[in-house]
Design a protein around this motif. Sequence first.
Motif, mmCIF file in Angstrom:
data_model
loop_
_atom_site.group_PDB
_atom_site.id
_atom_site.type_symbol
_atom_site.label_atom_id
_atom_site.label_comp_id
_atom_site.label_asym_id
_atom_site.label_seq_id
_atom_site.Cartn_x
_atom_site.Cartn_y
_atom_site.Cartn_z
ATOM 1 N N LEU A 357 0.862 -1.165 0.000
ATOM 2 C CA LEU A 357 0.000 0.000 0.000
ATOM 3 C C LEU A 357 0.904 1.222 0.000
ATOM 4 O O LEU A 357 1.711 1.413 0.908
ATOM 5 C CB LEU A 357 -0.895 -0.001 1.234
ATOM 6 C CG LEU A 357 -1.834 1.185 1.389
ATOM 7 C CD1 LEU A 357 -2.993 1.074 0.406
ATOM 8 C CD2 LEU A 357 -2.359 1.277 2.817
ATOM 9 N N LYS A 358 0.792 2.065 -1.020
ATOM 10 C CA LYS A 358 1.703 3.189 -1.207
ATOM 11 C C LYS A 358 1.050 4.471 -0.687
ATOM 12 O O LYS A 358 -0.057 4.828 -1.115
ATOM 13 C CB LYS A 358 2.058 3.317 -2.693
ATOM 14 C CG LYS A 358 2.705 2.050 -3.232
ATOM 15 C CD LYS A 358 2.629 1.953 -4.737
ATOM 16 C CE LYS A 358 3.656 2.804 -5.422
ATOM 17 N NZ LYS A 358 3.708 2.511 -6.880
ATOM 18 N N VAL A 359 1.755 5.149 0.215
ATOM 19 C CA VAL A 359 1.204 6.324 0.894
ATOM 20 C C VAL A 359 2.157 7.499 0.740
ATOM 21 O O VAL A 359 3.372 7.352 0.915
ATOM 22 C CB VAL A 359 0.952 6.039 2.391
ATOM 23 C CG1 VAL A 359 0.439 7.285 3.103
ATOM 24 C CG2 VAL A 359 -0.031 4.881 2.565
ATOM 25 N N ASN A 360 1.611 8.669 0.408
ATOM 26 C CA ASN A 360 2.357 9.918 0.414
ATOM 27 C C ASN A 360 1.379 11.038 0.737
ATOM 28 O O ASN A 360 0.449 11.282 -0.029
ATOM 29 C CB ASN A 360 3.042 10.168 -0.933
ATOM 30 C CG ASN A 360 3.815 11.463 -0.958
ATOM 31 O OD1 ASN A 360 3.309 12.475 -1.425
ATOM 32 N ND2 ASN A 360 5.034 11.444 -0.465
ATOM 33 N N ARG A 364 1.426 12.447 -3.924
ATOM 34 C CA ARG A 364 2.115 11.793 -5.031
ATOM 35 C C ARG A 364 1.519 10.401 -5.224
ATOM 36 O O ARG A 364 1.573 9.840 -6.304
ATOM 37 C CB ARG A 364 3.617 11.705 -4.764
ATOM 38 C CG ARG A 364 4.292 13.043 -4.559
ATOM 39 C CD ARG A 364 4.349 13.832 -5.848
ATOM 40 N NE ARG A 364 5.365 13.299 -6.756
ATOM 41 C CZ ARG A 364 5.542 13.725 -8.002
ATOM 42 N NH1 ARG A 364 4.748 14.664 -8.503
ATOM 43 N NH2 ARG A 364 6.492 13.204 -8.758
ATOM 44 N N TYR A 365 0.982 9.829 -4.141
ATOM 45 C CA TYR A 365 0.098 8.675 -4.200
ATOM 46 C C TYR A 365 -1.249 9.117 -3.656
ATOM 47 O O TYR A 365 -1.327 10.000 -2.798
ATOM 48 C CB TYR A 365 0.638 7.510 -3.364
ATOM 49 C CG TYR A 365 2.031 7.060 -3.735
ATOM 50 C CD1 TYR A 365 2.378 6.823 -5.057
ATOM 51 C CD2 TYR A 365 3.002 6.871 -2.758
ATOM 52 C CE1 TYR A 365 3.659 6.411 -5.396
ATOM 53 C CE2 TYR A 365 4.285 6.462 -3.089
ATOM 54 C CZ TYR A 365 4.608 6.238 -4.402
ATOM 55 O OH TYR A 365 5.872 5.841 -4.741
ATOM 56 N N ALA A 366 -2.332 8.483 -4.123
ATOM 57 C CA ALA A 366 -3.674 8.966 -3.803
ATOM 58 C C ALA A 366 -4.266 8.333 -2.549
ATOM 59 O O ALA A 366 -5.368 8.685 -2.142
ATOM 60 C CB ALA A 366 -4.602 8.704 -4.995
ATOM 61 N N THR A 367 -3.567 7.411 -1.916
ATOM 62 C CA THR A 367 -4.112 6.656 -0.788
ATOM 63 C C THR A 367 -4.418 7.557 0.401
ATOM 64 O O THR A 367 -3.612 8.407 0.780
ATOM 65 C CB THR A 367 -3.110 5.583 -0.351
ATOM 66 O OG1 THR A 367 -2.759 4.785 -1.478
ATOM 67 C CG2 THR A 367 -3.687 4.700 0.742
ATOM 68 N N THR A 399 5.498 9.102 -8.579
ATOM 69 C CA THR A 399 4.043 9.166 -8.601
ATOM 70 C C THR A 399 3.510 8.156 -9.605
ATOM 71 O O THR A 399 4.276 7.436 -10.249
ATOM 72 C CB THR A 399 3.562 10.592 -8.919
ATOM 73 O OG1 THR A 399 2.149 10.686 -8.701
ATOM 74 C CG2 THR A 399 3.877 10.980 -10.358
ATOM 75 N N THR A 400 2.177 8.104 -9.741
ATOM 76 C CA THR A 400 1.514 7.072 -10.535
ATOM 77 C C THR A 400 0.302 7.671 -11.247
ATOM 78 O O THR A 400 0.056 8.876 -11.187
ATOM 79 C CB THR A 400 1.028 5.919 -9.632
ATOM 80 O OG1 THR A 400 -0.049 6.429 -8.812
ATOM 81 C CG2 THR A 400 2.137 5.406 -8.722
ATOM 82 N N VAL A 414 -6.778 4.344 -4.616
ATOM 83 C CA VAL A 414 -5.796 3.781 -3.689
ATOM 84 C C VAL A 414 -4.605 3.307 -4.507
ATOM 85 O O VAL A 414 -4.776 2.593 -5.499
ATOM 86 C CB VAL A 414 -6.390 2.592 -2.905
ATOM 87 C CG1 VAL A 414 -5.441 2.171 -1.791
ATOM 88 C CG2 VAL A 414 -7.777 2.929 -2.358
ATOM 89 N N ASP A 415 -3.399 3.697 -4.098
ATOM 90 C CA ASP A 415 -2.192 3.272 -4.808
ATOM 91 C C ASP A 415 -1.592 2.043 -4.152
ATOM 92 O O ASP A 415 -1.317 2.041 -2.936
ATOM 93 C CB ASP A 415 -1.161 4.404 -4.829
ATOM 94 C CG ASP A 415 -1.365 5.337 -6.011
ATOM 95 O OD1 ASP A 415 -1.227 4.867 -7.151
ATOM 96 O OD2 ASP A 415 -1.678 6.523 -5.794
ATOM 97 N N ILE A 416 -1.377 1.008 -4.963
ATOM 98 C CA ILE A 416 -0.826 -0.251 -4.471
ATOM 99 C C ILE A 416 0.202 -0.750 -5.483
ATOM 100 O O ILE A 416 0.494 -0.082 -6.469
ATOM 101 C CB ILE A 416 -1.934 -1.314 -4.277
ATOM 102 C CG1 ILE A 416 -2.559 -1.670 -5.640
ATOM 103 C CG2 ILE A 416 -2.996 -0.814 -3.312
ATOM 104 C CD1 ILE A 416 -3.439 -2.909 -5.604
#
Length: 448
Positions: A357-360, A364-367, A399-400, A414-416
Amino acid sequence: MSSAPARPSPAAAPARSASRAPSPFDRGHTDDLMAFLAAAPTPYHAVANAAERLEKAGFRKVEETDAWDGTTGGKYVIRGGAIIAWYVPEGAAPHTPFRIVGAHTDSPNLRVKPQPDFGREGWRQIAVEIYGGPLLNSWLDRDLGLAGRLTLRDGSQHLVNVDRPLLRVPQLAIHLDRQVNEGMKLERQRHMQPIWGLGEVREGDLIAFVAEEAGVDAEDVTGWDLMVHALEAPAYLGRDRELLAGPRMDNLISVHACVAALTAAAAQGAALPYIPVLAAFDHEENGSEADTGAHGPLLGNVLERSVYARGGGYEDKARALAGSVCLSSDVGHAVHPNYGERHDPTHHPRPNGGPILKVNVNQRYATDGSGRAVFAAACEKAGVPWQSFVSNNDMPCGTTIGPITAARHGITTVDIGVACLSMHSARELCGAEDPHHLANALVAFLEG
């Protein structure tokens, strides 16, 4: 075609410690991923392969220029190196929310320029432009192939794949650069142009050669999108074959998992409470600013037209999007054993520990916290482990497509992804179990 990902048993769910022997897992999904990586040297080949798998699962292609109907079942749209696919279950209302799994088809590489033929010192070379942000040194001294698409006068397009040793970017010998091991600087224009032969340079040689490989007349070729790819096949690595090495894992791991998850979810038919969607974009590696990128209109158009085709209007579309969720799947960084200090001291994702689970907090990540809960529920339902990733505060964060999707469409995102080493190398590395874990989590998410 990949079969639906097998559900891991509850005993396989906890992340194993370094001291434990490798637990058995179903290598079928990872074997199929390796075949997918080898068959997809370009975004166009990845999309064609994905479409073939969807067709075998009962999906049908629709054209953007045609009128769409509201029939149930699986459909997909292709534009260049992007593909959007969705499954409408029986009884779906116009305002039924979407469950979206997102990824991207492109990878950093070397791409052929409009006037490719040139040479120096008796060597014949190909002029290339750097695409995205590759680790340049990883392209040196490798046997390279050439692949992409040709566009003919009549507008038709033909895929081509020269999957044999054709090109090489030669490194300067240490005898001519005694300080190379103290620091190597590669100039993109001078040092990254591959060789492909000896002798006189003749304009048009490369396209004539590629046209012959594709089985078309060179005189009919008026456009091309060609790129270089490393030829070494994907392979299991390590004493216990617990690692996977291969090209373009950023981000074909996710594309492959998304296709497998969508076809598995579609098999549930009328039992689905949401409309499952696959969105695989091109041009993520250079900012997504393209008609086939996440910043473009493709996904929004497909979702809107799907609502309208089922008899809905603006209000139904607004309701559907407000209730939708997207999992943006892209690879992330596993902790590097030789550079542990570059990672956050409390977050060290490890191979075969499950998807990350990618967090910022700077988006830069949407989580966010609510998205974390959705992802945790999917992993719990699937019986797979998962991990958290944040960047070291002293390191800039990548970022993604996640923040773009959230901002453009107003969809909870959610960025994963899968943790890997050597990201943006010509050859990357991840845990052999993690692609299977990711696919299972995506199936559980799409099924609601």
